[in-house]
Motif scaffolding. Structure first.
Motif, mmCIF file in Angstrom:
data_model
loop_
_atom_site.group_PDB
_atom_site.id
_atom_site.type_symbol
_atom_site.label_atom_id
_atom_site.label_comp_id
_atom_site.label_asym_id
_atom_site.label_seq_id
_atom_site.Cartn_x
_atom_site.Cartn_y
_atom_site.Cartn_z
ATOM 1 N N ASP A 85 0.862 -1.188 0.000
ATOM 2 C CA ASP A 85 0.000 0.000 0.000
ATOM 3 C C ASP A 85 0.895 1.234 0.000
ATOM 4 O O ASP A 85 1.467 1.614 1.029
ATOM 5 C CB ASP A 85 -0.922 -0.010 1.219
ATOM 6 C CG ASP A 85 -2.024 1.029 1.082
ATOM 7 O OD1 ASP A 85 -1.915 1.885 0.182
ATOM 8 O OD2 ASP A 85 -2.989 0.995 1.868
ATOM 9 N N GLY A 86 1.045 1.834 -1.192
ATOM 10 C CA GLY A 86 1.903 3.011 -1.320
ATOM 11 C C GLY A 86 1.158 4.318 -1.256
ATOM 12 O O GLY A 86 1.748 5.379 -1.500
ATOM 13 N N ASP A 87 -0.134 4.280 -0.938
ATOM 14 C CA ASP A 87 -0.923 5.508 -0.781
ATOM 15 C C ASP A 87 -0.951 5.854 0.699
ATOM 16 O O ASP A 87 -1.815 5.410 1.466
ATOM 17 C CB ASP A 87 -2.333 5.291 -1.324
ATOM 18 C CG ASP A 87 -3.124 6.586 -1.361
ATOM 19 O OD1 ASP A 87 -2.623 7.626 -0.888
ATOM 20 O OD2 ASP A 87 -4.267 6.558 -1.872
ATOM 21 N N THR A 104 -0.334 -0.104 5.363
ATOM 22 C CA THR A 104 0.059 1.185 5.944
ATOM 23 C C THR A 104 -1.190 1.814 6.529
ATOM 24 O O THR A 104 -2.316 1.325 6.351
ATOM 25 C CB THR A 104 0.683 2.093 4.888
ATOM 26 O OG1 THR A 104 1.200 3.263 5.531
ATOM 27 C CG2 THR A 104 -0.362 2.526 3.858
ATOM 28 N N SER A 105 -0.992 2.878 7.260
ATOM 29 C CA SER A 105 -2.100 3.593 7.878
ATOM 30 C C SER A 105 -2.166 4.994 7.305
ATOM 31 O O SER A 105 -1.133 5.582 6.954
ATOM 32 C CB SER A 105 -1.917 3.665 9.405
ATOM 33 O OG SER A 105 -1.867 2.363 9.958
ATOM 34 N N PRO A 106 -3.380 5.551 7.171
ATOM 35 C CA PRO A 106 -3.482 6.940 6.700
ATOM 36 C C PRO A 106 -2.726 7.881 7.621
ATOM 37 O O PRO A 106 -2.888 7.834 8.839
ATOM 38 C CB PRO A 106 -4.978 7.210 6.724
ATOM 39 C CG PRO A 106 -5.622 5.862 6.701
ATOM 40 C CD PRO A 106 -4.699 4.961 7.434
ATOM 41 N N LYS A 107 -1.892 8.726 7.048
ATOM 42 C CA LYS A 107 -1.035 9.598 7.843
ATOM 43 C C LYS A 107 -1.185 11.044 7.402
ATOM 44 O O LYS A 107 -1.626 11.345 6.306
ATOM 45 C CB LYS A 107 0.423 9.149 7.706
ATOM 46 C CG LYS A 107 0.665 7.749 8.245
ATOM 47 C CD LYS A 107 2.055 7.282 7.914
ATOM 48 C CE LYS A 107 2.301 5.921 8.523
ATOM 49 N NZ LYS A 107 1.388 4.907 8.011
ATOM 50 N N ALA A 144 -0.630 6.495 -4.755
ATOM 51 C CA ALA A 144 -1.627 7.562 -4.861
ATOM 52 C C ALA A 144 -1.667 8.071 -6.301
ATOM 53 O O ALA A 144 -0.736 7.843 -7.081
ATOM 54 C CB ALA A 144 -1.277 8.693 -3.909
ATOM 55 N N PRO A 145 -2.751 8.747 -6.726
ATOM 56 C CA PRO A 145 -2.816 9.323 -8.081
ATOM 57 C C PRO A 145 -1.666 10.293 -8.326
ATOM 58 O O PRO A 145 -1.269 11.051 -7.432
ATOM 59 C CB PRO A 145 -4.168 10.019 -8.105
ATOM 60 C CG PRO A 145 -4.985 9.308 -7.078
ATOM 61 C CD PRO A 145 -4.030 8.922 -5.995
ATOM 62 N N VAL A 146 -1.135 10.279 -9.554
ATOM 63 C CA VAL A 146 0.050 11.085 -9.889
ATOM 64 C C VAL A 146 -0.251 12.570 -9.810
ATOM 65 O O VAL A 146 0.547 13.364 -9.296
ATOM 66 C CB VAL A 146 0.564 10.708 -11.292
ATOM 67 C CG1 VAL A 146 1.767 11.562 -11.676
ATOM 68 C CG2 VAL A 146 0.917 9.236 -11.346
ATOM 69 N N SER A 147 -1.427 12.989 -10.328
ATOM 70 C CA SER A 147 -1.718 14.418 -10.402
ATOM 71 C C SER A 147 -2.123 15.021 -9.061
ATOM 72 O O SER A 147 -2.200 16.241 -8.943
ATOM 73 C CB SER A 147 -2.843 14.656 -11.423
ATOM 74 O OG SER A 147 -4.045 14.025 -10.993
ATOM 75 N N LEU A 166 8.069 10.433 -7.236
ATOM 76 C CA LEU A 166 9.342 10.086 -6.605
ATOM 77 C C LEU A 166 9.499 8.580 -6.458
ATOM 78 O O LEU A 166 10.597 8.044 -6.529
ATOM 79 C CB LEU A 166 9.435 10.761 -5.236
ATOM 80 C CG LEU A 166 9.498 12.303 -5.257
ATOM 81 C CD1 LEU A 166 9.463 12.858 -3.844
ATOM 82 C CD2 LEU A 166 10.756 12.776 -5.980
ATOM 83 N N MET A 167 8.358 7.886 -6.255
ATOM 84 C CA MET A 167 8.426 6.428 -6.170
ATOM 85 C C MET A 167 8.911 5.811 -7.471
ATOM 86 O O MET A 167 9.455 4.709 -7.487
ATOM 87 C CB MET A 167 7.042 5.861 -5.830
ATOM 88 C CG MET A 167 6.581 6.118 -4.425
ATOM 89 S SD MET A 167 4.955 5.360 -4.146
ATOM 90 C CE MET A 167 4.620 5.932 -2.479
ATOM 91 N N ALA A 168 8.700 6.498 -8.595
ATOM 92 C CA ALA A 168 9.135 5.967 -9.879
ATOM 93 C C ALA A 168 10.645 5.817 -9.949
ATOM 94 O O ALA A 168 11.146 5.016 -10.756
ATOM 95 C CB ALA A 168 8.641 6.858 -11.007
#
Length: 685
Positions: free
Chosen positions: A531-533, A576-579, A613-616, A623-625
């Motif tokens: 979960d990368g968002d 992950t948890s919402p932060k 998360a959405p790119v825009s 940065l994850m790219a």
């Protein structure tokens, strides 16, 4: 229709606000529009009473009832123009009780409506006012000022007509005298005798000769048609027919022919009893051959190289009679043609004689025509002067009031239906214009927007019946996810990692991540879901993990997310948890890459799928790219924006990301595919 509904749904807030404003404006218009009363009256034009009948010579005659006598195309429209003229309404406005409310005359003119009635001499008048008394007073004032204005126009017109008519009459008289003098001088100087009778005689003779010539040509044509009919029936030309007739009249030929017929008859009888070697038969054959040679000689002599009819005989009324008629028709046609040629020569001679008349005669006729025209114009002007005296009210008649001004007790305005209809039209047109404006700024994604970019993998995922995927054993997996997983398995991935993202929210990247992970697991691969968002943690929430916490520092985050959770055989989750806080620093400082390395060290995974998360909407996805360069991009028809998708792809390209594939999510499926369960049991569908 689906695309239109999708576009309208996207902009529902703007459309709601616009229509709310239109409704408010319409309601305000209905509440604030003052009441209006209308006074109506009718005017009528009297019929003309003049009785003019003037003879204009070669130009005809002039009468009251003739079309074109009056200069007015439509008297009712002329009177309507006078009623609504600025000069007249300015006088009405001067005495109006509410004249201070009208800063411009054009605004005041809207209170008056004049309508001529078709097929009649009646004019309808409608005058508006804020009270019944005011509307009636304006109508009466208009009628009074109108009568005064008619008198002014009538007097001015009468004076100008008299002045103009007298001037034109004098000029016409001078032109007539000049034309008459020119004719007299020409006759005196040339001594020309009027030769109209002679000209008429020659013209009559030419006409008679032309008629006779036409008759001769018609008779010749009839004879030629008869020749064609007879030739067709006989299958002979006239020359062949004459020679055939001559052959038929040859007595020797007819005698030999009859003799040949007798010999042939006797030969038939003998052959019935004897053979051709019998002396009697042989004698008859020899005699027949001799007779045939004689016949051929007669035919050749008569034909003279042409085809003739050898059956013609003068003893009957058959073909010989038709041939005689053919010869007679040819003689008649030839004679009639020669007669027509002689008549044509006579006509040409007379025409030449007619053209040789002196040119002075033509000049005399031209001068006489000018005299006739000048005389007609002079008589017409005299008639017009008489008409002005007969009917002084021709142009501006004394219009009478048929129905005096009256006011209905009920107000005539405002028209609520018109206001509501205008509000409805404003709502429709405004909504369309607003949607077009908003859509032009950021339109929905179309196939043309993605034509410039080449994707190694393009997969279409149909619309799912359930937005959430269950992870219990036996859950059905879509065939399209299996195809996507198979295509991904054939691509070389750096560190076996794949970043799954989209341009905006709602395009289904989390659903695609879950479906791809399950499909890879069904293919026998060990998969780690990440979960990368970090802001929404949608993947963790959907699978039952994750709670919102405050982000204190990066080291604490690393300790929280480094332990994977097993979902089922071959499939783990790194939740992950919402932060809240400076999340971008976690990626920029390498904490995210560190957590991936720690999670991958616990188990050997074939694929690591990161749901970002959405790119825009964020900056950490780009940065994850740098850590996960292989990207699977998700779009959704009816949801994805063209500008957002293009900007997101450009942003990924700037961070050296490789877009491995394009997933078109939520398309309409044309058919229902087979489904498979994780326990390899076949489900019939």
């Amino acid at each position: 229709m689906g695309k239109v509904a999708a576009i309208a749904t996207r902009h529902w807030k703007s459309l709601f606000i616009l229509n709310l404003l239109v409704i408010a404006a319409t309601a305000g218009k209905l509440a604030t529009s003052p009441k209006v009363w209308t006074a109506t009256a009718q005017l009528i034009l009297p019929q003309k009473s003049g009785n003019l009948d003037a003879n204009l010579g070669t130009l005809g005659s002039l009468r009251n009832g003739d079309p074109g006598f009056s200069s007015e195309v439509n008297p009712l429209k002329v009177q309507a123009s006078i009623l609504t003229s600025d000069a007249l309404l300015e006088q009405v406005l001067v005495s109006d009780p509410q004249k201070t409310k009208f800063s411009r005359l054009a605004k005041y003119k809207r209170l008056f409506q004049v309508k001529p009635q078709e097929q009649s001499t009646i004019i309808s008048l409608a005058v508006s006012g804020s009270t019944p008394e005011l509307a009636k007073g304006r109508a009466n004032n208009l009628l009074q000022v109108y009568q005064q204005r008619l008198n002014q126009l009538r007097q001015a017109d009468s004076a100008s007509r008299k002045q103009f008519s007298q001037k034109e009459l004098n000029q016409a008289k001078a032109r007539l005298d000049q034309a008459q003098r020119a004719v007299a001088q020409w006759k005196q100087s040339t001594g020309l005798v009027n030769s109209e009778a002679q000209t008429q005689g020659i013209v009559t003779t030419i006409n008679n000769l032309t008629s006779v010539q036409a008759q001769a040509l018609a008779q010749a044509q009839a004879s030629e048609n008869r020749i064609q009919v007879l030739s067709s029936r006989l299958s002979l030309t006239p020359n062949q027919a004459i020679r055939s007739l001559g052959l038929g009249e040859n007595q020797n030929y007819q005698f030999v022919r009859n003799k040949l017929a007798e010999v042939d008859a006797n030969l038939v009888k003998l052959r019935a009893t004897f053979t051709d070697n019998h002396p009697a038969v042989r004698k008859l054959i020899s005699e027949r051959d001799e007779l045939q040679r004689q016949l051929q000689g007669y035919v050749a002599q008569a034909a003279a190289g042409t085809q003739v009819d050898t059956t013609v005989s003068t003893n009957s009324d058959g073909r010989a009679t038709l041939i005689q008629q053919l010869v007679l028709a040819e003689s008649e046609a030839s004679g009639q043609r020669r007669q027509a040629e002689q008549l044509q020569n006579e006509i040409q001679k007379l025409s030449t004689t007619l053209r040789t008349f002196p040119a002075n005669q033509s000049r005399l006729l031209e001068l006489q025509r000018q005299v006739d025209v000048a005389e007609g114009i002079y008589k017409g002007l005299v008639a017009q002067v008489q008409q002005n005296n007969i009917d002084a009210f021709d142009t501006y008649p004394n219009v009478q009031v048929l129905d005096p001004a009256k006011v209905d007790s009920k107000p005539s305005g405002p028209k609520r239906s018109i206001i509501v209809l205008s509000g409805l039209m404003a709502s429709i047109i405004g909504s369309i214009a607003l949607v077009l404006l908003l859509e032009s700024r950021n339109p929905l994604l179309s196939p043309k927007d993605l034509q410039a970019t080449k994707f190694p993998i393009v997969v279409r995922i149909p619309r799912l019946r359930h937005s959430n995927l269950s992870w219990q054993v036996g859950t059905e997996t879509e065939v399209e996810f299996q195809r996507l997983a198979s295509a991904i398995s054939l691509q070389p991935l750096k560190d076996h990692r794949l970043l799954i993202t989209s341009a905006i929210m709602g395009e289904g990247k989390t659903t695609v991540t879950l479906g791809l992970a399950r499909a890879l697991a069904d293919l026998g691969f060990r998969v780690l879901l990440v979960d990368g968002d970090f802001r929404k943690a949608e993947l963790s929430r959907r699978l039952g993990y994750g709670r919102e916490v405050e982000l204190a520092d990066a080291p604490r985050f690393a300790n929280e997310v480094q332990q994977p959770v097993s979902l089922e055989g071959g499939l783990d989750l790194l939740p992950t948890s919402p932060k809240k806080g400076k999340i971008v620093e976690l990626v920029r400082r390498g904490r995210f890459e560190q957590s991936l390395a720690v999670a991958e060290s616990a188990n050997k995974y074939d694929y690591v799928l990161i749901d970002s998360a959405p790119v825009s909407l964020t900056s950490e996805t780009a940065l994850m790219a740098n850590v996960v360069p292989n990207v699977l991009f998700v779009v959704r028809p009816g949801t994805s924006y063209s500008n957002s998708v293009n900007e997101s792809l450009d942003q990924l390209a700037q961070h050296q990301a490789q877009v491995l594939g394009l997933v078109i999510n939520g398309v309409e499926a044309n058919s229902k595919p087979y489904a498979y369960r994780s326990n390899d049991s076949l489900v019939k569908s």
